[in-house]
Design an enzyme around this catalytic site. Structure first.
Site, PDB file in Angstrom:
ATOM      1  N   ARG A   1       0.445  -9.891  -2.779  1.00 27.27           N
ATOM      2  CA  ARG A   1       1.377  -8.801  -2.441  1.00 27.27           C
ATOM      3  C   ARG A   1       0.738  -8.210  -0.983  1.00 27.27           C
ATOM      4  NH1 ARG A   1       1.552  -4.729  -6.693  1.00 27.27           N
ATOM      5  NH2 ARG A   1       3.243  -3.774  -5.501  1.00 27.27           N
ATOM      6  N   GLY A   2       1.638  -7.888  -0.102  1.00 28.54           N
ATOM      7  CA  GLY A   2       1.278  -7.569   1.252  1.00 28.54           C
ATOM      8  C   GLY A   2       1.559  -5.950   1.204  1.00 28.54           C
ATOM      9  N   LYS A   3       1.405  -5.465   2.443  1.00 30.84           N
ATOM     10  CA  LYS A   3       1.661  -4.055   2.723  1.00 30.84           C
ATOM     11  C   LYS A   3       3.217  -3.884   2.341  1.00 30.84           C
ATOM     12  CE  LYS A   3       0.642  -0.304   6.101  1.00 30.84           C
ATOM     13  NZ  LYS A   3       0.047  -0.149   7.499  1.00 30.84           N
ATOM     14  N   PHE A   4       4.133  -4.378   2.693  1.00 23.98           N
ATOM     15  CA  PHE A   4       5.553  -4.020   2.676  1.00 23.98           C
ATOM     16  C   PHE A   4       6.519  -5.007   1.789  1.00 23.98           C
ATOM     17  CE2 PHE A   4       4.093  -3.458   7.126  1.00 23.98           C
ATOM     18  CZ  PHE A   4       3.804  -1.988   7.096  1.00 23.98           C
TER      19      PHE A   4
ATOM     20  N   ASP B   1      -7.377  -5.178  12.380  1.00 25.26           N
ATOM     21  CA  ASP B   1      -7.528  -5.150  10.941  1.00 25.26           C
ATOM     22  C   ASP B   1      -8.361  -6.371  10.379  1.00 25.26           C
ATOM     23  OD1 ASP B   1      -7.573  -4.068   8.478  1.00 25.26           O
ATOM     24  OD2 ASP B   1      -5.411  -4.745   8.146  1.00 25.26           O
TER      25      ASP B   1
END
Length: 1080
Positions: free
Chosen positions: A31-34, A144
């Site tokens: 799962r990513g940020k969005f 990042d």
């Protein structure tokens, strides 16, 4: 099989096509940020891809981030070591981004089995530097970089991913100003507001990532993000300190983590570093061993944690309907799951969750066989990484699940499930993060302070204390913190308040922003060192463990001002870094907020040898015992103005035992020689009621009373509170020609072998040894015999002269190495601020009434022996708030020309460097030649005073010297008297001739116009109070510091301007008189 790459424009244009007919998703791999990341394949070619499905129903800012990521991925797809971008498709409100699938997984996951060797770190850093070199040439900043964003493919290739926060630097401005990234990996210039930065911020993040790989976690991972950002700005950069790491790796991290971005090396330069060149020829296929090690570790611990590829059950994106990977790369099973997966996309949690790439679909046995991995070469699971990990909560990776406690089954604590309150009802529940088994050892404190503080639902904090205190050398043991504390009813344990119950922390006012506004109340007096024995006051590196528990980080950009230790007769308790900040340089002296008063006299000690009587002034702020010393070098704060220092402590002075003679305060008492036949040896001159000026803002008045009587060669020493800051000048191993650096604007450096770490030296008395027998060092009123002075010179037990000076012609001028060692106690006294009430000892009329003729030195009057040059009766000065303080060491140059001290405005300390004629920084403060300056209230231009008959009954000669008051003049006149080194005195000259010469010198001083200013009669005591009443019953705080500084400058200026005449008098009095060996 190949697929036609599609850029973002093409992908969005072709979005009218049904993307689900082109790509099929098989399982959720992260799962990513969005959104959610799936593993999928192309229907036509069967090639596997990573499909990132993003929900565009979020804020516009997030949509812009998505568009930015697509833009960067499209422009960087030809660069090696970067996850390749193949295209993007729009379906309803979802955006499908087709990316390269890295089956190996993230570097963060590969660290779970334990510590990895440096050969793997070298290969990973080499490949990341190649990627950074390429993107930095295009003026792209990733912003990042961390282990979770570094992917490893099945073939061992290194890929840098997640350009969601990357930034394009335009050509007009090659620097950015917005904050982006993950706080724990951010460079200081990114965090600081209003500071521009460039591609060098990626180098900092790379250094933190290297630190993370080597140690298991980034620095400050045990505190919250906001606190970590403050520490990154204020603390020194992290460094690897453990001996298990190579020097080249430590150097590589140090080069990356340079505070100055301009000095920080670029990616191209780092590729030439020693660490990277050492692993230049190592192939990337060696990283397959890391994958194999993880797969074996996963199989071994299947029952202890959930597989990373699956989403926790309590989360909305539960992959229960996601298909398992099939042998044919998709098929009907994948087709059936499309509808359910589309519904799942809409239920994606929009929280900021770390990317967790999955490689758990790999079979460990198949992978090892296919890649021919040598199992013997694999490092075994490092179990020590898991020990003691249960008491740490990792804020850097807060969403990582609690997989296990340690590789073995020795787990006695319940699990804590992230995102729920399960397991939190027990006081002993620990917030667990075991993604990394970072190598730590337990840090125990004594029973006063808890080593763990746990927040439970019962509104209580469970504590755990353990036995003797030990310290770890690698990571810190911090008080853990539950993720959902904000939703608890109990009091939240924050990083700031959980340490207050354990040990005092450095004041928040001592920072790089407001170090100049530090309050005196922020400092803890040294008496707390015995209670709080484990205050860690020298945290130089953020990853080293504290000696007390709790997240007691503090800034290191501004060094902590030292604490004051007042009890030197007891060994300092606590660890080597407790309470005291040892500094090899002199510390500026702060003005006490209250007027220090000398305490009442206490009974003399029966055994004076056991009492360390005095200590150097600088020892009051830099004193340290061998048990409390450290290797820290004190660095004076740049924005704290340095004040005049009245001490120039030399570190090489050693403590000496107290013997049965008067402390060598030379002729510190202004008393004449009495010719009374029954003049006894009992005297109490120079009662050193000295109050140490409170240094470092401490209000403690360190006073010492030394009343020494000598009726039968018995020395009694009376001490109270702390030792007197008198300067013991034991010139052991020192040279009289050495000029101490006395500039108040700079610190005084010493050799590296000399530090102020020894206990404060003891005042050395004038013993019966043959090395302390100079006649000018003996008090004139305390001749240890009732006979004439001529008989004194023949007394074998109390010699007043030494043939060491006069028997050799080469040593006739006394400018030699022995003079300083044999004359340690010449000093000058000066008054400190006096109270509002006029003291009777300061009144010349009162002082005159105590004498026959109103002047000290009258023959036959025993009460006159205790009047010093300022008109103080030192015999009764122990009960009044009047203090004397010594001056610092001086350079000797008898043959040089008399210099006038510079103005006080240039902040030069004339007592240390401007007066070459001063003897060891200490003038004979006694009225040796009958110089009468008892008229304290007289003006500067006062004429000759009353005649002072200085009677020296030598059996056949009486000398009367007519003395005058020395008045201070604005400029010192040059001396017309030949220097001592040029004066020839017959060998038969006795002590009476020397006294006569001294009296003559006094008259010559007056003829030249020298003078001394009288001390101030009174001071306004309200300047020591920070409150004033402006309305009845109301007070307000007023800054009195400028007024106090002004008064202090006036006193120092008076002291400075009186030095030339004292020097001139010393020059005339110190006469080399050759005496034969059989005459002393």
């Amino acid at each position: 099989m190949t697929t036609k790459p599609q850029n973002s424009k093409q992908g969005l244009a072709e979005g009218e096509m049904d993307v689900s007919s082109l790509f099929k998703r098989t399982e959720v791999i992260g799962r990513g940020k969005f959104g959610v990341v799936y593993k999928g394949y192309n229907v036509k070619t069967g090639r596997v891809y990573a499909i990132k499905v993003l929900n565009l129903d979020s804020d516009s800012d997030e949509v812009e981030d998505v568009q930015r990521e697509i833009q960067f991925l499209a422009s960087l797809k030809q660069i090696s070591n970067i996850t390749r971008y193949y295209g993007s498709y729009l379906k309803d409100t979802s955006l499908w981004i087709i990316m390269e699938h890295c089956a190996g997984g993230s570097l963060r996951s590969l660290l779970r089995p334990g510590k990895i060797d440096e050969k793997y770190i070298g290969v990973i850093m080499r490949e990341l530097l190649v990627a950074l070199k390429c993107i930095h040439k295009d003026n792209v900043i990733h912003r990042d970089i961390k282990a979770a964003n570094v992917l490893i493919t099945n073939e061992g290739n290194v890929k840098l991913c997640d350009f969601g926060v990357a930034a394009q630097v335009n050509q007009t401005s090659l620097r950015r100003q917005t904050m982006a990234g993950t706080p724990y990996w951010m460079a200081p210039e990114v965090i600081m507001e209003g500071v521009y930065y460039d591609t060098k911020v990626d180098i900092w993040s790379l250094g933190i990532t290297t630190y993370e790989i080597a140690t298991g976690n980034p620095p400050y991972c045990d505190v919250e993000a906001l606190r970590a950002m403050q520490l990154i700005i204020k603390s020194k950069p992290p460094r690897l300190e453990d001996r298990s790491y190579s020097t080249s790796l430590k150097e590589f991290i140090a080069l990356c983590l340079d505070e100055d971005p301009k000095e920080r090396l670029s990616a191209d330069d780092l590729l030439k570093s020693k660490f990277i060149r050492a692993h230049k020829a190592t192939p990337t296929s060696i990283l397959k061993e890391l994958i194999s090690r993880y797969l074996l570790f996963r199989d071994k611990n299947k029952n202890k944690y959930k597989i990373e590829g699956s989403i926790p059950e309590n989360e909305p994106s539960k992959p229960s309907e996601a298909p398992k990977p099939s042998q044919n790369g998709g098929g009907d099973e994948a087709q059936k799951s499309i509808a359910s997966n589309d519904n799942e996309i809409k239920r994606v949690n929009e929280g900021d969750v770390e990317m967790k790439w999955d490689f758990d679909s790999l079979s460990s046995s198949d992978y090892i066989i296919e890649n021919n991995i040598n199992l013997d070469a694999l490092a075994e699971d490092n179990n020590e990484w898991a020990t003691a990990q249960h008491d740490l909560f990792n804020y850097a990776y807060p969403d990582e699940d609690s997989y296990y406690f340690d590789p073995t089954s020795h787990n006695t604590r319940p699990f804590v499930y992230q995102g729920t309150t399960i397991g939190k009802g027990y006081p002993g529940t620990i917030a667990q993060n075991s993604t990394l088994n970072a190598p730590v050892t337990n840090n125990y404190t004594n029973s006063k302070y808890p080593s763990k503080m746990v927040a439970g639902t019962t509104n209580t904090s469970g504590t755990h204390t353990a036995g003797p205190m030990t310290s770890s050398k690698r990571l810190e043991s911090k008080a853990p913190k539950q993720l959902l504390e904000l939703f608890e009813d109990n009091e939240i344990i924050t990083a700031e308040n959980d340490v207050n119950t354990e040990a005092p922390k450095i004041s928040k006012s001592i920072s790089s922003l407001n170090a100049g506004n530090s309050s005196r109340d922020d400092f803890i007096p040294s008496i707390s060192n015995e209670v709080n024995g484990n205050i860690n006051n020298n945290k130089m590196r953020p990853h080293l463990p504290p000696l007390s528990s709790g997240n007691n980080y503090y800034s290191q950009s501004t060094p902590a001002l030292p604490l004051l230790q007042t009890k030197f007769n007891k060994t300092s308790k606590g660890p080597p870094t407790s309470g005291l900040t040892t500094a090899p340089t002199s510390i500026e002296i702060e003005i006490p907020e209250e007027l220090p008063n000398s305490a009442l006299p206490t009974p003399a000690s029966a055994d004076p040898v056991l009492i360390p009587s005095t200590k150097a002034r600088s020892s009051t702020v830099t004193a340290g015992t061998p048990s409390s010393s450290s290797s820290i070098q004190y660095k004076s704060p740049s924005n704290v103005p340095r004040r005049l220092t009245v001490s120039n402590n030399r570190p090489e002075h050693c403590p000496s035992t107290i013997t049965n003679q008067k402390l060598g305060s030379a002729v510190a008492s202004n008393s004449g020689i009495s010719s009374t036949p029954n003049n006894s040896n009992n005297y109490n001159n120079n009662t050193d009621s000295e109050n140490s000026r409170g240094s470092s803002g401490s209000n403690t008045a360190n006073s010492t009373q030394m009343g020494i009587t000598n009726p039968g060669n018995v020395t009694k020493l009376s001490t109270h509170k702390a030792s007197s800051p008198s300067r013991p000048l034991f010139g052991v191993g020192t040279s009289p020609n050495r000029k101490p650096a006395g500039s108040p604007t700079q610190n005084i450096g010493h050799n590296s072998t000399h530090t102020n770490l020894a206990p404060p030296p003891t005042m050395k008395p004038m013993a019966n040894s043959k090395d302390n027998k100079d006649i000018l060092l003996q008090p004139l009123n305390s001749i240890p015999s009732s006979s004439t002075l001529n008989t004194i010179s023949g007394n074998s037990s109390n010699n007043l002269t030494s043939s060491n000076y006069f028997s050799n012609e080469k040593e006739g001028s006394r400018v030699n190495g022995d003079f300083k060692r044999n004359n340690p106690n010449l000093k000058l006294q000066m008054p400190l601020p006096t109270p509002v009430v006029r003291n009777k000892l300061l009144d010349p009329n009162t002082a005159t009434s105590q004498n026959n003729n109103g002047m000290p030195g009258s023959a036959g009057i025993s009460t006159n022996e205790n009047i010093n040059q300022f008109g103080f009766n030192t015999s009764s000065a122990s009960n009044i708030p009047v203090s004397m303080t010594p001056i610092s060491e001086k350079h000797i140059d008898f043959g040089g020309k008399i210099k006038r001290s510079q103005s006080i405005s240039n902040r030069k300390n004339s007592s240390a460097s401007e007066h070459p004629l001063n003897i060891l920084g200490s003038s004979v403060s006694g009225n040796v030649s009958g110089i009468g300056n008892n008229n304290v209230g007289s003006n500067n231009n006062s004429g000759p005073n009353n005649s002072v008959p200085l009677s020296a009954n030598t059996g056949n000669t009486t000398i009367k010297a007519n003395s005058t008051t020395i008045a201070t003049s604005s400029s010192a006149a040059a001396s017309t008297t030949a220097p001592i080194s040029q004066q020839t005195i017959p060998s038969g000259t006795q002590f009476n001739h020397i006294l006569s010469s001294a009296a003559t010198a006094a008259n010559s001083v007056n003829s030249l116009g020298f003078g001394m200013c009288p001390p101030p009669q009174s001071l306004q005591m309200e300047m020591f109070l920070d409150l004033e009443s402006f309305l009845p019953g109301k007070q307000r705080r007023v800054d009195r510091k400028p007024q106090v500084l002004k008064e202090l400058e006036n006193l120092l200026q008076m002291f400075e301007e009186g030095l030339p005449c004292i020097e001139h008098a010393l020059k005339e009095q110190l006469i080399s008189t050759p005496i034969k060996d059989n005459e002393h």
